[in-house]
Design a protein around this motif. Structure first.
Motif, PDB file in Angstrom:
ATOM      1  N   CYS A 242      34.603  57.768  42.720  1.00  0.00           N
ATOM      2  CA  CYS A 242      34.900  57.306  41.376  1.00  0.00           C
ATOM      3  C   CYS A 242      35.000  55.805  41.452  1.00  0.00           C
ATOM      4  CB  CYS A 242      36.118  57.990  40.788  1.00  0.00           C
ATOM      5  SG  CYS A 242      36.465  57.663  38.838  1.00  0.00           S
ATOM      6  N   VAL A 243      35.947  55.390  42.208  1.00  0.00           N
ATOM      7  CA  VAL A 243      36.238  53.931  42.495  1.00  0.00           C
ATOM      8  C   VAL A 243      35.014  53.154  42.469  1.00  0.00           C
ATOM      9  CG1 VAL A 243      37.126  51.993  43.843  1.00  0.00           C
ATOM     10  CG2 VAL A 243      38.528  53.982  43.394  1.00  0.00           C
ATOM     11  N   CYS A 244      34.142  53.532  43.397  1.00  0.00           N
ATOM     12  CA  CYS A 244      32.668  52.968  43.622  1.00  0.00           C
ATOM     13  C   CYS A 244      31.884  52.867  42.454  1.00  0.00           C
ATOM     14  CB  CYS A 244      32.266  53.419  44.980  1.00  0.00           C
ATOM     15  SG  CYS A 244      33.138  53.156  46.456  1.00  0.00           S
ATOM     16  N   ARG A 245      31.790  53.948  41.978  1.00  0.00           N
ATOM     17  CA  ARG A 245      30.674  54.317  40.671  1.00  0.00           C
ATOM     18  C   ARG A 245      31.327  53.274  39.592  1.00  0.00           C
ATOM     19  NH1 ARG A 245      31.696  56.679  36.123  1.00  0.00           N
ATOM     20  NH2 ARG A 245      33.430  58.083  37.126  1.00  0.00           N
ATOM     21  N   VAL A 246      32.644  53.384  39.411  1.00  0.00           N
ATOM     22  CA  VAL A 246      32.989  52.342  38.196  1.00  0.00           C
ATOM     23  C   VAL A 246      32.576  50.748  38.502  1.00  0.00           C
ATOM     24  CG1 VAL A 246      35.138  51.503  37.014  1.00  0.00           C
ATOM     25  CG2 VAL A 246      34.633  53.905  37.515  1.00  0.00           C
ATOM     26  N   MET A 247      32.778  50.503  39.773  1.00  0.00           N
ATOM     27  CA  MET A 247      32.634  48.871  40.038  1.00  0.00           C
ATOM     28  C   MET A 247      31.217  48.676  40.029  1.00  0.00           C
ATOM     29  SD  MET A 247      35.474  48.125  43.310  1.00  0.00           S
ATOM     30  CE  MET A 247      35.148  49.145  44.152  1.00  0.00           C
ATOM     31  N   LEU A 248      30.245  49.764  40.513  1.00  0.00           N
ATOM     32  CA  LEU A 248      28.818  49.461  40.591  1.00  0.00           C
ATOM     33  C   LEU A 248      28.346  49.328  39.135  1.00  0.00           C
ATOM     34  CD1 LEU A 248      27.982  51.588  43.402  1.00  0.00           C
ATOM     35  CD2 LEU A 248      27.603  48.953  43.356  1.00  0.00           C
ATOM     36  N   GLU A 249      28.821  50.339  38.078  1.00  0.00           N
ATOM     37  CA  GLU A 249      28.233  50.499  36.875  1.00  0.00           C
ATOM     38  C   GLU A 249      28.751  49.527  35.615  1.00  0.00           C
ATOM     39  OE1 GLU A 249      28.549  54.663  35.890  1.00  0.00           O
ATOM     40  OE2 GLU A 249      30.651  54.421  35.083  1.00  0.00           O
ATOM     41  N   THR A 250      29.948  49.013  35.943  1.00  0.00           N
ATOM     42  CA  THR A 250      30.503  48.050  34.903  1.00  0.00           C
ATOM     43  C   THR A 250      30.250  46.549  35.254  1.00  0.00           C
ATOM     44  OG1 THR A 250      32.224  49.700  35.272  1.00  0.00           O
ATOM     45  CG2 THR A 250      32.710  47.540  34.059  1.00  0.00           C
ATOM     46  N   PRO A 251      29.431  45.833  34.288  1.00  0.00           N
ATOM     47  CA  PRO A 251      28.766  44.852  34.281  1.00  0.00           C
ATOM     48  C   PRO A 251      30.065  43.737  34.556  1.00  0.00           C
ATOM     49  CG  PRO A 251      27.954  45.715  32.647  1.00  0.00           C
ATOM     50  CD  PRO A 251      28.843  46.664  33.195  1.00  0.00           C
ATOM     51  N   GLU A 252      31.041  43.689  33.934  1.00  0.00           N
ATOM     52  CA  GLU A 252      32.095  42.695  34.040  1.00  0.00           C
ATOM     53  C   GLU A 252      32.745  42.557  35.378  1.00  0.00           C
ATOM     54  OE1 GLU A 252      36.052  43.517  32.324  1.00  0.00           O
ATOM     55  OE2 GLU A 252      34.866  45.144  31.286  1.00  0.00           O
ATOM     56  N   TYR A 253      32.679  43.918  36.291  1.00  0.00           N
ATOM     57  CA  TYR A 253      33.158  43.848  37.694  1.00  0.00           C
ATOM     58  C   TYR A 253      32.138  43.488  38.550  1.00  0.00           C
ATOM     59  CZ  TYR A 253      37.396  45.225  35.725  1.00  0.00           C
ATOM     60  OH  TYR A 253      38.686  45.241  35.216  1.00  0.00           O
ATOM     61  N   ARG A 254      30.660  43.813  38.292  1.00  0.00           N
ATOM     62  CA  ARG A 254      29.709  43.547  39.299  1.00  0.00           C
ATOM     63  C   ARG A 254      29.433  42.093  39.153  1.00  0.00           C
ATOM     64  NH1 ARG A 254      24.847  47.129  39.743  1.00  0.00           N
ATOM     65  NH2 ARG A 254      23.727  45.230  39.625  1.00  0.00           N
ATOM     66  N   SER A 255      29.560  41.485  38.067  1.00  0.00           N
ATOM     67  CA  SER A 255      29.484  39.912  37.802  1.00  0.00           C
ATOM     68  C   SER A 255      30.411  39.001  38.679  1.00  0.00           C
ATOM     69  CB  SER A 255      29.803  39.492  36.386  1.00  0.00           C
ATOM     70  OG  SER A 255      30.942  39.693  36.084  1.00  0.00           O
ATOM     71  N   ARG A 256      31.501  39.966  39.190  1.00  0.00           N
ATOM     72  CA  ARG A 256      32.422  39.082  40.254  1.00  0.00           C
ATOM     73  C   ARG A 256      31.782  39.361  41.596  1.00  0.00           C
ATOM     74  NH1 ARG A 256      37.392  41.789  37.024  1.00  0.00           N
ATOM     75  NH2 ARG A 256      37.501  40.420  35.337  1.00  0.00           N
TER      76      ARG A 256
END
Length: 337
Positions: A242-256
């Motif tokens: 779940c942690v990895c999925r959220v980080m991958l699918e959330t643009p504001e976190y991917r942008s970091r």
């Protein structure tokens, strides 16, 4: 630091396990940002961390050796085409023996990796804390768990695309068998005897040998710890997915993320924990009752360039146990077509 190029290089200090997003419409467990870059072991983690780190320090060298593995294809072909030419037979044997010694080192490393995984599972599931609390308290161990999964899928992708490994080892075994029939003893047999060759043969016969090793180790861990609820292990795995999925699918976190390797690291870890979950949980990762949002995870992979995800999608297709169960929805099966 091992795999440092793959860790999250954010422009701010993330601290300890920040909650980043809540999906009320998806009751898929907690959504956390694990600090894979900055996590350092606490005093309580140090013993396990040191044990696992000693193994992980070897992992990069193993990957480098596997990446440069070219095989002895030409020498073997010439020896097979000219069975009466003793010089070519000796040349092929001399080329294959050091390669088989290298394959033996890879196999022995898989055993050390199995022990390291067991130590992490014990630490991340032991009472009195719940798995989510463990991940919050033991950031450095969670990071090592991710490193093991990243290494495992990296190793298996390299192995699957290198047929020379199987060809070299098959030639080695055939030569040993032929010489045994002729009562000839070869020096290399003292390094890789028949028993070791049998174990290595089972290992390399797997499409994804390192992943199979970890799956077996996780299943064994659950079966041997009968006082530990199986949910403690599977919840640890589903939370990581779940942690990895959220980080991958959330643009504001991917942008970091500062480089593309970070994305691949995250995807590999997500797929690795899904496969482990599917092997350990009685109904697997694909059932409606699963705590892993499989549709979301598959969609995240499919949203990336196929060159970086096809191997991971194949791992879900061919190394999971429950994909073809009746409990798997047609929609999920269609997504993996």
């Amino acid at each position: 630091m091992l795999f440092s190029s793959c860790f999250f290089s954010c422009r701010f200090h993330m601290g300890n396990l920040l909650k980043v997003l809540t999906y009320n419409e998806l009751d898929q467990g907690p959504n956390f940002f694990l600090d894979f870059e900055n996590a350092q072991p606490t005093e309580a983690e140090t013993a396990v961390w040191n044990q696992v780190n000693a193994v992980l320090e070897e992992a990069q060298a193993v990957l480098a050796e596997l990446q440069s593995y070219t095989g002895a294809g030409q020498e073997i072909r010439e020896a097979i085409q000219n069975p009466g030419d003793l010089r070519l037979q000796e040349r092929a044997w001399s080329a294959v023996c050091p390669l088989v010694a290298k394959l033996k080192r890879f196999y022995e490393f898989s055993l050390r990796l199995e022990n390291a995984l067991r130590s992490l599972l014990e630490a991340l599931t032991s009472p009195p804390y719940a798995p989510t609390q463990h991940l919050e308290r033991e950031q450095a161990l969670a990071k090592q768990f991710a490193e093991i999964l990243h290494f495992t899928l990296s190793f298996d992708e390299l192995k699957m695309t290198n047929p020379a490994i199987q060809n070299d080892f098959s030639y080695y075994r055939r030569t040993i068998s032929r010489n045994r029939i002729n009562n000839l003893q070869l020096d290399a047999e003292s390094e890789v005897n028949n028993e070791m060759a049998n174990r290595m043969s089972l290992f390399y016969a797997e499409a994804t040998p390192m992943l199979k090793t970890l799956s077996n180790a996780t299943t064994k861990f659950v079966s041997e710890n009968k006082t530990l609820p199986i949910e403690d292990t599977t919840d640890c795995l589903s939370t990581m997915a779940c942690v990895c999925r959220v980080m991958l699918e959330t643009p504001e976190y991917r942008s970091r993320f500062t480089n593309t390797e970070t994305l691949l690291f995250c995807m590999r870890v997500m797929v690795g924990v899904i496969i482990l979950y599917d092997h350990v949980h009685p109904v697997g990762a694909f059932a409606k009752t699963s705590k892993i949002d499989m549709k979301g995870c598959i969609k995240v992979l499919k949203d990336q360039p196929s060159t970086s995800t096809e191997g991971l999608l194949n791992a879900l297709r061919y190394t999971t146990r429950h994909l073809n169960d009746d409990t798997t929805s047609k929609q999920i099966r269609a997504l993996l077509q």
